[in-house]
Design a protein around this motif. Structure first.
Motif, PDB file in Angstrom:
ATOM      1  N   LYS A  17       0.860  -1.172   0.000  1.00 38.44           N
ATOM      2  CA  LYS A  17       0.000   0.000   0.000  1.00 38.44           C
ATOM      3  C   LYS A  17       0.898   1.224   0.000  1.00 38.44           C
ATOM      4  O   LYS A  17       1.933   1.252   0.642  1.00 38.44           O
ATOM      5  N   ILE A  18       0.486   2.243  -0.699  1.00 43.09           N
ATOM      6  CA  ILE A  18       1.298   3.453  -0.709  1.00 43.09           C
ATOM      7  C   ILE A  18       0.392   4.660  -0.904  1.00 43.09           C
ATOM      8  O   ILE A  18      -0.606   4.588  -1.605  1.00 43.09           O
ATOM      9  N   GLY A  19       0.724   5.738  -0.248  1.00 45.73           N
ATOM     10  CA  GLY A  19      -0.078   6.946  -0.355  1.00 45.73           C
ATOM     11  C   GLY A  19       0.510   7.896  -1.378  1.00 45.73           C
ATOM     12  O   GLY A  19       1.386   7.549  -2.165  1.00 45.73           O
ATOM     13  N   ASN A  20       0.041   9.132  -1.374  1.00 43.83           N
ATOM     14  CA  ASN A  20       0.550  10.145  -2.294  1.00 43.83           C
ATOM     15  C   ASN A  20       1.857  10.692  -1.747  1.00 43.83           C
ATOM     16  O   ASN A  20       1.885  11.343  -0.712  1.00 43.83           O
ATOM     17  N   LEU A  21       2.953  10.401  -2.461  1.00 42.03           N
ATOM     18  CA  LEU A  21       4.260  10.848  -2.018  1.00 42.03           C
ATOM     19  C   LEU A  21       4.635  12.145  -2.723  1.00 42.03           C
ATOM     20  O   LEU A  21       3.900  12.665  -3.546  1.00 42.03           O
ATOM     21  N   GLU A  22       5.810  12.652  -2.376  1.00 49.00           N
ATOM     22  CA  GLU A  22       6.266  13.895  -2.982  1.00 49.00           C
ATOM     23  C   GLU A  22       6.480  13.699  -4.478  1.00 49.00           C
ATOM     24  O   GLU A  22       6.896  12.632  -4.926  1.00 49.00           O
ATOM     25  N   THR A  23       6.206  14.731  -5.245  1.00 50.82           N
ATOM     26  CA  THR A  23       6.408  14.648  -6.679  1.00 50.82           C
ATOM     27  C   THR A  23       7.897  14.629  -6.998  1.00 50.82           C
ATOM     28  O   THR A  23       8.726  15.156  -6.251  1.00 50.82           O
ATOM     29  N   SER A  78       3.442   5.902   5.056  1.00 44.76           N
ATOM     30  CA  SER A  78       2.651   7.116   5.272  1.00 44.76           C
ATOM     31  C   SER A  78       2.705   8.004   4.038  1.00 44.76           C
ATOM     32  O   SER A  78       3.697   8.012   3.301  1.00 44.76           O
ATOM     33  N   ALA A  79       1.652   8.763   3.816  1.00 51.60           N
ATOM     34  CA  ALA A  79       1.569   9.603   2.623  1.00 51.60           C
ATOM     35  C   ALA A  79       2.666  10.661   2.583  1.00 51.60           C
ATOM     36  O   ALA A  79       3.077  11.091   1.510  1.00 51.60           O
ATOM     37  N   GLY A 118      -1.854   9.078   7.076  1.00 51.52           N
ATOM     38  CA  GLY A 118      -1.059   9.937   6.210  1.00 51.52           C
ATOM     39  C   GLY A 118       0.142  10.563   6.888  1.00 51.52           C
ATOM     40  O   GLY A 118       1.199  10.723   6.282  1.00 51.52           O
ATOM     41  N   ASN A 119       0.003  10.923   8.165  1.00 55.94           N
ATOM     42  CA  ASN A 119       1.119  11.541   8.884  1.00 55.94           C
ATOM     43  C   ASN A 119       1.959  10.535   9.644  1.00 55.94           C
ATOM     44  O   ASN A 119       2.927  10.904  10.316  1.00 55.94           O
ATOM     45  N   GLY A 120       1.595   9.244   9.566  1.00 57.81           N
ATOM     46  CA  GLY A 120       2.377   8.201  10.200  1.00 57.81           C
ATOM     47  C   GLY A 120       2.124   8.004  11.676  1.00 57.81           C
ATOM     48  O   GLY A 120       2.804   7.198  12.315  1.00 57.81           O
ATOM     49  N   TYR A 121       1.130   8.688  12.238  1.00 55.97           N
ATOM     50  CA  TYR A 121       0.924   8.618  13.684  1.00 55.97           C
ATOM     51  C   TYR A 121       0.047   7.435  14.098  1.00 55.97           C
ATOM     52  O   TYR A 121       0.234   6.873  15.174  1.00 55.97           O
ATOM     53  N   TYR A 122      -0.898   7.059  13.253  1.00 51.88           N
ATOM     54  CA  TYR A 122      -1.827   5.979  13.590  1.00 51.88           C
ATOM     55  C   TYR A 122      -1.529   4.753  12.735  1.00 51.88           C
ATOM     56  O   TYR A 122      -1.344   4.865  11.518  1.00 51.88           O
ATOM     57  N   ILE A 123      -1.511   3.596  13.381  1.00 52.71           N
ATOM     58  CA  ILE A 123      -1.128   2.347  12.719  1.00 52.71           C
ATOM     59  C   ILE A 123      -2.124   1.265  13.103  1.00 52.71           C
ATOM     60  O   ILE A 123      -2.572   1.205  14.244  1.00 52.71           O
ATOM     61  N   VAL A 124      -2.457   0.402  12.166  1.00 53.90           N
ATOM     62  CA  VAL A 124      -3.354  -0.721  12.458  1.00 53.90           C
ATOM     63  C   VAL A 124      -2.815  -1.967  11.768  1.00 53.90           C
ATOM     64  O   VAL A 124      -2.253  -1.896  10.662  1.00 53.90           O
ATOM     65  N   GLY A 125      -2.944  -3.099  12.433  1.00 57.24           N
ATOM     66  CA  GLY A 125      -2.531  -4.371  11.862  1.00 57.24           C
ATOM     67  C   GLY A 125      -3.529  -5.452  12.221  1.00 57.24           C
ATOM     68  O   GLY A 125      -4.185  -5.387  13.268  1.00 57.24           O
TER      69      GLY A 125
END
Length: 204
Positions: A17-23, A78-79, A118-125
């Motif tokens: 899975k991957i979010g929107n990264l820097e261009t 994270s995004a 997106g900000n990497g603070y919340y994680i679920v598994g």
């Protein structure tokens, strides 16, 4: 520009899975299980984070090896590109520029899928029939909360803000959670196994 993902190794679960990264920046992630055994028990697993601009040579900024995890099944980034969560026999949270995990947690059953806000603070598994919710600052390397379903879970996703979590299960249900509670907001029986789920950025 965009994001490229690379997987090397023997596994039956090539899931990313991957979010929107820097261009104009390419992020490449590799999980490399060896063919041999270490100490006669565990396969050595490596997690690497590369950063490259355009078609230039990748810059290795994270290189982590763990001889105690038999297989890493899922990776989420994270995004903002700053954090990665890796799920296998254990779950690991990384700062992508530090090869020492921020924390890790061993579930005993292995993590089939992971997701990160997106900000990497919340994680679920998801591990077996357990849904484990963490934050970047989870104490004692343990979940903030856990929810148990009737049958094993197969897929999880989280909104960009981390406010909402969706889980797909072999009990034929899709579950929606708020990050502040292990009581589902709702569940919906789709009449068959749920192998994959996805959630919009705003969680609506």
């Amino acid at each position: 520009s965009g994001a490229n993902i690379s997987f090397v190794g023997n596994t039956s679960s090539d899931r990313f899975k991957i979010g929107n990264l820097e261009t104009n920046i390419t992020y490449i992630f590799r999980v490399v299980p060896s063919d041999g055994f270490e100490s006669g028990e565990a396969i050595s697993t490596k997690f690497r984070f590369f950063k490259a601009v355009g078609f230039s040579e990748p810059d290795l900024v994270l290189n982590y090896s763990n001889s105690n995890s038999l297989q890493e099944n899922s990776i989420a980034v994270s995004a903002n590109g700053k954090y990665s969560v890796v799920g296998g026999n254990s779950i690991f949270l990384f700062d992508n520029y530090n090869s020492t995990p921020i924390w890790s947690d061993y579930s005993g059953n292995g993590y089939a899928d992971v997701a990160i806000s997106g900000n990497g603070y919340y994680i679920v598994g998801i591990s077996g029939n357990k849904v484990h919710f963490y934050t970047k600052e989870s104490e004692n390397d343990s979940p903030e909360w856990t929810y148990t379903t009737e049958n094993p879970n197969m897929a999880v996703d989280i909104s960009s803000s981390g406010e909402h979590i969706v889980v797909g299960s072999f009990d034929d249900n899709v579950y929606l959670f708020d990050k502040d509670s292990n009581v589902p907001l709702w569940s919906y029986d789709v009449g068959s196994y749920v192998y994959t789920v996805s959630m919009s950025d705003d969680g609506d």
